[in-house]
Design a protein around this motif. Structure first.
Motif, mmCIF file in Angstrom:
data_model
loop_
_atom_site.group_PDB
_atom_site.id
_atom_site.type_symbol
_atom_site.label_atom_id
_atom_site.label_comp_id
_atom_site.label_asym_id
_atom_site.label_seq_id
_atom_site.Cartn_x
_atom_site.Cartn_y
_atom_site.Cartn_z
ATOM 1 N N TYR A 146 -12.153 3.367 -4.612
ATOM 2 C CA TYR A 146 -11.931 3.110 -3.188
ATOM 3 C C TYR A 146 -12.303 1.686 -2.814
ATOM 4 C CZ TYR A 146 -12.782 8.218 -2.899
ATOM 5 O OH TYR A 146 -12.795 9.572 -3.075
ATOM 6 N N PHE A 147 -11.562 1.166 -1.854
ATOM 7 C CA PHE A 147 -11.987 -0.059 -1.195
ATOM 8 C C PHE A 147 -12.653 0.388 0.115
ATOM 9 C CE2 PHE A 147 -9.923 -1.434 -4.785
ATOM 10 C CZ PHE A 147 -10.165 -2.780 -4.974
ATOM 11 N N ASN A 148 -12.571 -0.286 1.220
ATOM 12 C CA ASN A 148 -13.383 0.076 2.386
ATOM 13 C C ASN A 148 -12.674 1.097 3.270
ATOM 14 O OD1 ASN A 148 -14.710 -2.329 1.364
ATOM 15 N ND2 ASN A 148 -15.915 -2.231 3.232
ATOM 16 N N VAL A 149 -13.245 2.277 3.341
ATOM 17 C CA VAL A 149 -12.630 3.399 4.047
ATOM 18 C C VAL A 149 -13.064 3.407 5.506
ATOM 19 C CG1 VAL A 149 -12.196 5.869 3.957
ATOM 20 C CG2 VAL A 149 -12.875 4.648 1.876
ATOM 21 N N ALA A 150 -12.125 3.670 6.403
ATOM 22 C CA ALA A 150 -12.441 3.676 7.837
ATOM 23 C C ALA A 150 -11.416 4.532 8.574
ATOM 24 C CB ALA A 150 -12.450 2.258 8.391
ATOM 25 N N GLY A 151 -11.630 4.684 9.883
ATOM 26 C CA GLY A 151 -10.700 5.461 10.688
ATOM 27 C C GLY A 151 -11.069 6.928 10.758
ATOM 28 N N ALA A 152 -10.182 7.701 11.375
ATOM 29 C CA ALA A 152 -10.417 9.134 11.559
ATOM 30 C C ALA A 152 -9.083 9.860 11.603
ATOM 31 C CB ALA A 152 -11.198 9.378 12.851
ATOM 32 N N HIS B 96 -7.222 3.421 5.601
ATOM 33 C CA HIS B 96 -7.374 4.542 6.530
ATOM 34 C C HIS B 96 -7.759 5.796 5.749
ATOM 35 C CE1 HIS B 96 -6.569 7.428 9.693
ATOM 36 N NE2 HIS B 96 -6.330 6.437 10.540
ATOM 37 N N VAL B 97 -8.719 6.533 6.266
ATOM 38 C CA VAL B 97 -9.244 7.709 5.566
ATOM 39 C C VAL B 97 -8.159 8.757 5.306
ATOM 40 C CG1 VAL B 97 -9.991 8.898 7.690
ATOM 41 C CG2 VAL B 97 -11.164 9.356 5.512
ATOM 42 N N GLU B 98 -7.149 8.855 6.177
ATOM 43 C CA GLU B 98 -6.075 9.824 5.940
ATOM 44 C C GLU B 98 -5.228 9.425 4.737
ATOM 45 O OE1 GLU B 98 -4.418 12.246 9.463
ATOM 46 O OE2 GLU B 98 -4.468 10.171 10.159
ATOM 47 N N ASP B 99 -4.979 8.135 4.584
ATOM 48 C CA ASP B 99 -4.241 7.676 3.408
ATOM 49 C C ASP B 99 -5.040 7.910 2.137
ATOM 50 O OD1 ASP B 99 -1.889 6.873 4.648
ATOM 51 O OD2 ASP B 99 -2.580 4.813 4.976
ATOM 52 N N LEU B 100 -6.353 7.711 2.213
ATOM 53 C CA LEU B 100 -7.198 7.954 1.044
ATOM 54 C C LEU B 100 -7.216 9.439 0.697
ATOM 55 C CD1 LEU B 100 -9.040 6.871 -1.121
ATOM 56 C CD2 LEU B 100 -10.942 6.981 0.500
ATOM 57 N N ALA B 101 -7.299 10.284 1.705
ATOM 58 C CA ALA B 101 -7.257 11.731 1.463
ATOM 59 C C ALA B 101 -5.946 12.126 0.794
ATOM 60 C CB ALA B 101 -7.433 12.483 2.779
ATOM 61 N N THR B 102 -4.858 11.558 1.256
ATOM 62 C CA THR B 102 -3.551 11.836 0.649
ATOM 63 C C THR B 102 -3.523 11.409 -0.808
ATOM 64 O OG1 THR B 102 -2.413 11.620 2.764
ATOM 65 C CG2 THR B 102 -1.075 11.328 0.791
ATOM 66 N N LEU C 94 -7.215 4.283 -10.904
ATOM 67 C CA LEU C 94 -6.341 3.712 -9.888
ATOM 68 C C LEU C 94 -7.135 3.145 -8.710
ATOM 69 C CD1 LEU C 94 -3.804 6.694 -9.748
ATOM 70 C CD2 LEU C 94 -3.516 4.569 -11.024
ATOM 71 N N ASN C 95 -6.754 1.965 -8.283
ATOM 72 C CA ASN C 95 -7.318 1.382 -7.059
ATOM 73 C C ASN C 95 -6.717 2.054 -5.830
ATOM 74 O OD1 ASN C 95 -8.895 -0.533 -8.376
ATOM 75 N ND2 ASN C 95 -7.332 -2.134 -8.242
ATOM 76 N N CYS C 96 -7.529 2.208 -4.793
ATOM 77 C CA CYS C 96 -7.054 2.729 -3.510
ATOM 78 C C CYS C 96 -7.292 1.674 -2.439
ATOM 79 C CB CYS C 96 -7.788 4.014 -3.130
ATOM 80 S SG CYS C 96 -7.403 5.412 -4.163
ATOM 81 N N GLY C 97 -6.281 0.894 -2.166
ATOM 82 C CA GLY C 97 -6.366 -0.138 -1.146
ATOM 83 C C GLY C 97 -4.976 -0.607 -0.783
ATOM 84 N N PRO D 245 1.230 5.215 1.485
ATOM 85 C CA PRO D 245 0.362 5.210 2.676
ATOM 86 C C PRO D 245 1.155 5.096 3.974
ATOM 87 C CG PRO D 245 0.194 3.127 1.476
ATOM 88 C CD PRO D 245 0.970 4.057 0.606
ATOM 89 N N GLN D 246 0.681 5.817 4.988
ATOM 90 C CA GLN D 246 1.361 5.884 6.283
ATOM 91 C C GLN D 246 0.594 5.195 7.402
ATOM 92 O OE1 GLN D 246 4.535 7.483 6.547
ATOM 93 N NE2 GLN D 246 4.237 7.273 4.325
ATOM 94 N N HIS D 247 -0.622 4.707 7.123
ATOM 95 C CA HIS D 247 -1.482 4.188 8.182
ATOM 96 C C HIS D 247 -2.006 2.790 7.854
ATOM 97 C CE1 HIS D 247 -1.418 8.326 9.702
ATOM 98 N NE2 HIS D 247 -1.681 8.693 8.463
ATOM 99 N N ASN D 248 -1.173 1.984 7.219
ATOM 100 C CA ASN D 248 -1.580 0.651 6.769
ATOM 101 C C ASN D 248 -1.581 -0.339 7.930
ATOM 102 O OD1 ASN D 248 -2.037 -1.753 5.515
ATOM 103 N ND2 ASN D 248 -0.278 -1.681 4.154
ATOM 104 N N SER D 249 -2.601 -0.234 8.758
ATOM 105 C CA SER D 249 -2.699 -1.071 9.950
ATOM 106 C C SER D 249 -4.142 -1.105 10.428
ATOM 107 C CB SER D 249 -1.805 -0.509 11.065
ATOM 108 O OG SER D 249 -2.165 -1.012 12.327
ATOM 109 N N LEU D 250 -4.728 -2.299 10.514
ATOM 110 C CA LEU D 250 -6.088 -2.408 11.042
ATOM 111 C C LEU D 250 -6.134 -1.899 12.471
ATOM 112 C CD1 LEU D 250 -9.010 -3.343 10.646
ATOM 113 C CD2 LEU D 250 -8.317 -5.614 11.480
ATOM 114 N N ASP D 251 -5.086 -2.163 13.236
ATOM 115 C CA ASP D 251 -5.008 -1.688 14.617
ATOM 116 C C ASP D 251 -5.119 -0.168 14.663
ATOM 117 O OD1 ASP D 251 -3.931 -2.903 17.468
ATOM 118 O OD2 ASP D 251 -3.339 -0.815 17.181
ATOM 119 N N GLU D 252 -4.363 0.521 13.811
ATOM 120 C CA GLU D 252 -4.392 1.989 13.805
ATOM 121 C C GLU D 252 -5.731 2.515 13.322
ATOM 122 O OE1 GLU D 252 -1.954 5.832 11.957
ATOM 123 O OE2 GLU D 252 -1.131 3.812 11.728
ATOM 124 N N ILE D 253 -6.287 1.869 12.308
ATOM 125 C CA ILE D 253 -7.601 2.288 11.801
ATOM 126 C C ILE D 253 -8.646 2.210 12.905
ATOM 127 C CG2 ILE D 253 -9.487 1.645 10.252
ATOM 128 C CD1 ILE D 253 -7.334 0.731 8.238
#
Length: 330
Positions: free
Chosen positions: A168-174, A225-231, A249-252, A304-312
């Motif tokens: 993982y890289f830095n996980v955030a969001g909800a 985004h945590v949802e993308d990481l969960a996926t 595998l990297n997750c970022g 990934p579906q949430h690749n946006s700092l704004d959305e995170i």
């Protein structure tokens, strides 16, 4: 129906993954000591409360269920804490992996998805970080995870175990539906800290180091985004079911944002110009870490579906606002 054991499934990333697994139709058993997680965050499956170093309790859960795979989250994750309490990190993060793998061996569970970290790379020199990049961790957290990776790989060489190790890289969001999010009381994720400051839960947010060799002197990270990481975990599980070849595998996303940029985005979205305190660097923090996400997309089809700092930031802020309203109803 495929039955999955999720260790640490009541935690931040674990609970989001359990939700994705439940929606995908998996039968889920969660094993968690609830030290940082919350039973309220578990939306699917059956919870067993226990410690990973309680071999008898862990073995009993394996014995009661015929698991097809294990997804292992449960770990300590704070870099500063790992510097203060290294033995706890090697015990919880490394020794406990052995306990789980011993149960896998005893009960013939041969599919394993492991929660690792970009901290295994240490002070990275070249970007984006490839899975083949040197692994030279600079803190006990990263070292404990790299040791765990080695244990998994060695055991796989000697058995029928197939694994996917996700760094993982830095996980955030909800969760975008607002059902779950960061529940930990002591969570120190940068975006959560900024959101707390914007909501007045904290008096200020801190920047640890403004003299890094980066564009604005502050540390740069790849936020996912945590949802993308969960996926990614569900995708990894499906991959092992269809193509049992072990992978790291990297997750970022491959995009980096500085601490100052993140706080600026939180201020923009919240409309609050909260105080930011600049202080010295923390030991064990690298200047910049940005992932290459090419391999994970190609190998397991992660999209990934949430690749946006704004959305995170918006999802994280909405979650913290919801928690605040629950604590202080009008």
């Amino acid at each position: 129906m495929t039955k999955i054991l999720v260790t640490g499934g009541a935690g931040y990333i674990g609970s989001h993954t359990v939700k994705k697994l439940g929606e995908a139709g998996y039968e889920i058993v969660i094993y968690d000591n609830l030290s940082t997680g919350s039973a309220a965050a578990i939306l699917y499956g059956k919870l067993y409360e226990g410690e990973l170093n309680d071999k008898q309790c862990l073995s009993k859960v394996f014995e009661q269920h015929s698991f097809d795979a294990v997804i292992h989250f449960a770990a300590s994750i704070s870099v500063p804490e790992s510097l203060e309490q290294p033995l706890n990190y090697y015990s919880n993060n490394t020794s406990n992996v052995i306990n789980i793998l011993q149960c896998c061996k005893k009960f013939n569970v041969n599919q394993f998805v492991f929660s690792s970290t970009a901290a295994v790379y240490g002070e990275v020199q070249d970007f984006p970080v490839e899975e083949s990049s040197p692994t030279l961790p600079i803190n006990p957290y990263g070292k404990s995870k790299l040791m765990s990776e080695s244990i998994i790989r060695d055991y796989a060489q000697a058995s029928e175990l197939q694994y996917v190790i996700l760094r993982y890289f830095n996980v955030a969001g909800a969760d975008s539906s607002g059902k779950i999010g960061q529940m930990g009381q002591k969570a120190a994720h940068l975006i959560k800290v900024g959101c707390d400051a914007a909501l007045g839960i904290r008096a200020s947010a801190s920047i640890y180091g403004t003299d890094y060799p980066t564009k604005d002197g502050t540390g740069i990270r790849d936020y996912i985004h945590v949802e993308d990481l969960a996926t990614a975990h569900v995708d990894a599980l499906k991959y092992l079911e269809q193509e049992p070849t072990s992978q790291i595998l990297n997750c970022g996303y491959g995009t980096g944002y500085s601490v100052k940029e993140v706080f600026s985005k939180i201020k923009e979205i919240s409309g609050v110009d909260f105080p930011v305190v600049e202080t010295s660097r923390r030991e064990g923090d690298p200047a910049c870490v940005i992932a290459s996400g090419k391999k994970i997309r190609e190998v397991i089809g992660w999209n990934p579906q949430h690749n946006s700092l704004d959305e995170i930031v918006r999802s994280a802020l909405a979650w913290e606002q919801k928690k605040l309203k629950q604590l202080n109803p009008v």
